[in-house]
Design an enzyme around this catalytic site. Structure first.
Site, short mmCIF file in Angstrom:
data_model
loop_
_atom_site.label_atom_id
_atom_site.label_comp_id
_atom_site.label_asym_id
_atom_site.label_seq_id
_atom_site.Cartn_x
_atom_site.Cartn_y
_atom_site.Cartn_z
N ALA A 138 0.92 -1.20 -0.09
CA ALA A 138 -0.16 -0.16 -0.04
C ALA A 138 0.92 1.25 -0.05
CB ALA A 138 -0.99 -0.03 1.27
N GLU B 198 0.74 5.48 1.33
CA GLU B 198 -0.24 6.23 2.13
C GLU B 198 -0.42 7.82 1.71
OE1 GLU B 198 4.55 6.97 3.28
OE2 GLU B 198 3.14 5.17 2.62
N GLU C 141 -1.36 2.57 7.04
CA GLU C 141 -1.20 3.66 6.03
C GLU C 141 -1.92 4.90 6.53
OE1 GLU C 141 0.55 3.02 3.50
OE2 GLU C 141 0.73 1.17 3.94
N GLU D 155 8.19 5.06 8.91
CA GLU D 155 7.93 3.49 8.55
C GLU D 155 8.00 2.99 10.10
OE1 GLU D 155 6.58 3.08 6.32
OE2 GLU D 155 7.18 4.26 4.56
#
Length: 928
Positions: free
Chosen positions: A272, A274, A308, A330
């Site tokens: 994914a 963000e 996310e 992260e």
């Protein structure tokens, strides 16, 4: 102009503060045209403007700069795109003065098929194959869509306009401000964004359905997906709406945009991304089908969505100043996603599963070829390799360790202060430490510098000598070598009971503490010799522990009698496994400990036990093949209790963890070749073929059954394989397709494995999914090697531009049989001047590596990867690397080679264990 070549960062002549971007994608010709006007502050009078651009066509007459004060228009005398450095240099014969101005550029580009920049993805609608246009800009690919200052510190606002076919949905970061339709074309203008970095800009154009909800604050939240799949977005929608509320409270700052869109993309390289206000996902990470998705799929969707959305604060609102501080994005998003998931689903016991994150970080950081959490990035091409388990999982783990040390409330208040102080700007690691130090009064910077600026982590050795506890710290390396690191370690100590504990900082290499003095009135010194001692309580610290033989025996007893928490049972097993691999403990000692887990019922502990069992089996297959059947019998007995407790059929009201565990236990037994499991799986698969809605094969069991079917399949007995392909072809659920692909290579027949590998390159398998079929079993590793050698020209020619080759690498994270050949493929692509963007490899590892190595719930359809484990193979790999250098993936390949050596050394150590044969035979036939 040549003075700008090779520079790691853009010069600071000009600072952007606003972009006005217009894009017109052609989804048939797969090209796009566009224009950008950038409001600049010229801070130093200059004859040059230097910005980022790549794979774009820009001509001299399509560029101009207008001085805002004088309205004077400057035209460049020379425009040059340096593709190697991905910079666009504009030279002006007349010096541009300081002050404000507008740079205008028109450009053209290609909607590529490499899932980076501005690219195309395909889908089917009413039987017709169509293209959609999608952006993926992290870490440094906005430059492939429009010329820009493509660095995270160069924040600006963005006003985006799209010219698209009128029947399509067009999305961007912000809500639509205006839409005009002119026959078959419509022009969509979006509200201007808040200040953000270029890598967070997003555009998606295609045909979609959606489901919608609102937060209590009135924020519109939508989940977009392919037409006909809208119901599969409802679970993620509910998670997103509630998670925004959780983060608003935790960060003490509301979500800052008026809407949040999340969209499932059929072809997507990462898990994914963000993007501010428009988060893009793989279908498997966003969509959940009540009838056909497993409990593991549900958990994965929840955790990925939470990850996310955490970035909307930690990354988007407050952004790292440069990629050196990637872990701020992260590591925090990984850690806080568990906090959100735990708040939403407390019965999942998700913090226990966080230990998989920690273990994965420990595993990579145990290599000499690891890197610090903060690693200097000198050029954009170096960014890709730090999207790994260090930035994500070690980062998350040291955050958890720090939170445990400071206390949850102090940590939260300090974090909220940090967010407010740096909102809409950029920050460095030191800014976070300053906020936490200010809020706690603790020397956070001094404590944490040893964890973020040096690579590796410690192993704390502890032994009981009379009434003294002796502590020693040294750097842990999986190779068994001696490291040089030194840490300030937050030690937590539990003594015979969780009511008797102590915390202190171990700052020196060695320290001796009197037990009674250490624990004071909490313990009776006369009884201390009979008590178990557990360091790193609940595995809150990012370090390993090595106990002396006496303490080890007491802990083994404590494990067997269930006197320890699940987290501590997990940690004792994981540390013992790592120490055995490093040659610091024997395999005999490890399997004796594994026997103490026979009645284990915790999902996370058993999941790790399963993983370790498969790794031990693979080492035994190379080291002591004549004992392999005894090892299998032992593993059958270890898992028999849980298999019988859970059974095949779900029980009314059973826990989420039991649903996860049933599938993993049965899959493991199928992989080991357990006859009763294989027979029952065959019956249930036959019932499934007759009725796809049979209750005999719920989604949580499908992976186990599919593995069992392929375990029994061969070239001469291919009915199960053909039936599984039929299921694959009929389903349109991405999770089901990947479950099947991840099972196909489970056969032990080399001829059938070869057929499966060929199928992965067929048009029936999306390029992004071919990776799942490469998880061959131990018997198939030589076949896979030969297959890659035979097909390297085809792979290099067809997929050398990027993602399939790099996905192959991600699927077979070293040490595996395929890596050397994949390296050769990459080298050939390099020599053929075909681009190999490593980002997709490293970014995808983040969600893939856990499943490949830990059988985790993130990707329950993957298997532990087959490893090479001989000095001969290590030598072969080493010689190949020496003759095929490639600087851009040097760190990754060094790590791969190191792992081969580690396995080879482990095999040699096991071969020298004199008591191993007697021990494993006794365990295999012991009556529990």
């Amino acid at each position: 102009m040549d003075q700008f070549k090779g520079q790691p960062r853009l010069p600071k002549f000009a600072v952007p503060n606003r972009y006005d971007i217009r894009l017109k994608p052609d989804l048939i010709a797969c090209r796009f045209s566009g224009s950008v006007s950038v409001n600049l502050d010229i801070v130093t009078a200059t004859n040059f403007i230097v910005l980022n651009a790549a794979e774009l066509s820009v001509t001299n007459d399509s560029v101009s700069f207008t001085n805002r004060d004088s309205s004077k228009v400057f035209k460049p005398s020379k425009v040059e795109l340096f593709e190697d450095d991905e910079i666009l240099v504009l030279e002006f014969s007349e010096q541009i003065p300081t002050g404000l101005g507008v740079l205008s550029i028109q450009f053209e580009g290609t909607l590529n098929d490499r899932m980076k920049g501005f690219y195309r993805s395909t889908y089917e609608h009413n039987g017709e194959r169509k293209n959609m246009a999608v952006t993926q800009f992290e870490p440094a690919d906005a430059r492939r869509c429009f010329p820009c200052w493509d660095e995270p510190a160069c924040k600006a606002t963005f006003k985006i306009t799209l010219d698209v076919p009128s029947d399509l949905v067009a999305l961007s970061n912000m809500p639509i401000a205006e839409e005009k339709i002119d026959n078959s074309l419509k022009t969509v203008s979006y509200q201007e964004s808040p200040i953000m970095s270029t890598y967070l800009v997003a555009v998606v154009v295609g045909l979609f359905d959606y489901v919608e909800d609102h937060t209590p604050d009135g924020i519109k939240v939508r989940v977009y997906c392919q037409v006909g799949k809208a119901n599969q977005g409802k679970f993620a929608l509910d998670v997103a709406v509630k998670t925004l509320g959780i983060y608003k409270d935790y960060f003490d700052t509301p979500y800052t945009l008026p809407k949040l869109d999340m969209i499932a993309i059929p072809d997507f390289a990462a898990g994914a991304m963000e993007n501010y206000g428009l988060v893009t996902y793989r279908e498997t990470a966003l969509l959940y089908d009540d009838q056909h998705s497993a409990a593991a799929n549900k958990q994965r969707v929840a955790v990925v969505v939470a990850h996310e959305l955490a970035h909307q604060w930690f990354g988007n609102l407050v952004t790292m100043e440069w990629w050196t501080h990637l872990w701020l994005n992260e590591g925090f998003a990984t850690w806080v996603s568990y906090l959100a998931a735990d708040g939403l689903f407390p019965d999942w016991k998700i913090w226990s599963q966080f230990l998989h994150e920690c273990t994965d970080g420990l595993k990579l950081d145990g290599l000499a070829e690891s890197h610090p959490i903060e690693v200097e990035i000198n050029h954009a091409r170096e960014i890709d390799e730090i999207f790994d388990a260090i930035s994500y999982r070690k980062g998350a783990s040291v955050i958890r360790m720090l939170q445990s040390y400071l206390g949850a409330q102090i940590f939260q208040r300090s974090l909220a202060s940090y967010i407010k102080r740096h909102a809409c700007s950029n920050a460095k690691t030191e800014d976070l430490w300053a906020a936490l130090e200010e809020g706690s009064g603790e020397p956070v910077n001094k404590l944490m510098t040893s964890w973020t600026k040096q690579q590796g982590y410690p192993v704390v050795s502890v032994k009981l000598n009379n009434q003294n506890l002796e502590f020693d710290q040294s750097q842990f390396l999986s190779s068994g070598a001696q490291g040089e690191g030194h840490w300030i370690i937050p030690i937590t100590l539990c003594f015979g009971s969780y009511d008797v504990r102590k915390n202190f900082l171990l700052q020196t290499k060695s320290e001796t503490r009197d037990v009674k003095e250490l624990l004071g009135s909490q313990v009776d010194g006369d009884k201390s010799a009979n008590s178990w001692i557990k360091l790193n309580v609940d595995q809150a610290g990012f370090y390993r522990v090595k106990y002396d033989e006496l303490l080890t025996a007491k802990l083994r007893y404590a494990v067997e009698k269930r006197l320890l928490s699940p987290s501590d049972r997990f940690g004792i097993l994981d540390d013992s496994y790592a120490l055995s691999m490093a040659g610091k403990e024997s395999l005999t000692s490890l399997i004796n400990l594994m026997g103490a887990y026979r009645e284990e019922d915790d999902y996370t502990v058993l999941s790790n036990l399963i993983t370790i069992s498969h790794k031990v089996q693979r080492i035994a297959a190379d080291a002591v093949p004549d004992l392999l059947e005894y090892f299998k019998l032992f593993f059958f007995k270890v898992f028999q209790y849980s298999a019988e407790r859970l059974g095949w059929d779900p029980k009314p009201g059973e826990s989420h963890d039991d649903a996860l565990l049933r599938g993993e236990i049965l899959t493991s037994l199928a992989q080991f070749g357990h006859d009763l499991t294989l027979d029952e799986a065959s019956k249930r698969f036959q019932a499934f073929l007759e009725d796809r809605n049979t209750p005999l094969l719920p989604p949580d069991l499908r992976r186990a059954v599919y593995v069992a079917v392929m375990k029994q399949a061969s070239k001469s007995n291919r009915s199960g394989y053909e039936s599984l392909l039929k299921v694959y072809r009929e389903t349109d659920l991405s999770q089901e397709k990947t479950r099947i692909l991840g099972s196909l290579a489970s056969s032990s027949d080399p001829e059938l494995i070869l057929e499966v590998l060929n199928f992965m390159l067929s048009s029936e398998v999306r390029s992004q999914d071919a990776v799942f079929g490469l998880s061959v079993n131990w018997e198939g590793r030589d076949v896979a090697w030969a297959w890659l050698k035979e097909h390297w020209e085809h792979i290099a020619k067809t997929y050398g531009s990027g993602f399939l080759v790099t996905r192959f690498v991600s699927a077979v994270v070293s040490p595996v049989c395929l890596l050397p050949l994949l390296y050769m493929l990459c080298s050939i692509c390099f020599l053929s001047k075909l681009e190999i963007p490593i980002f997709w490899y490293t970014r995808f590892i983040i969600l893939m590596e856990c499943s490949i190595n830990y059988n985790s719930s993130f990707f329950p359809f993957c298997f532990p990867v087959v490893q090479f484990a001989s000095l001969e193979k290590a030598k072969e790999v080493e010689e190949f690397f020496a003759s095929h250098p490639m600087p851009s993936i040097a760190r990754t390949l060094k790590q791969s080679l190191e792992r081969v050596h580690i396995n080879a050394n482990w095999v040699q150590n096991v071969q020298n264990e004199k008591s191993l044969a007697d021990t494993v035979k006794e365990l295999a036939y012991r009556n529990y």
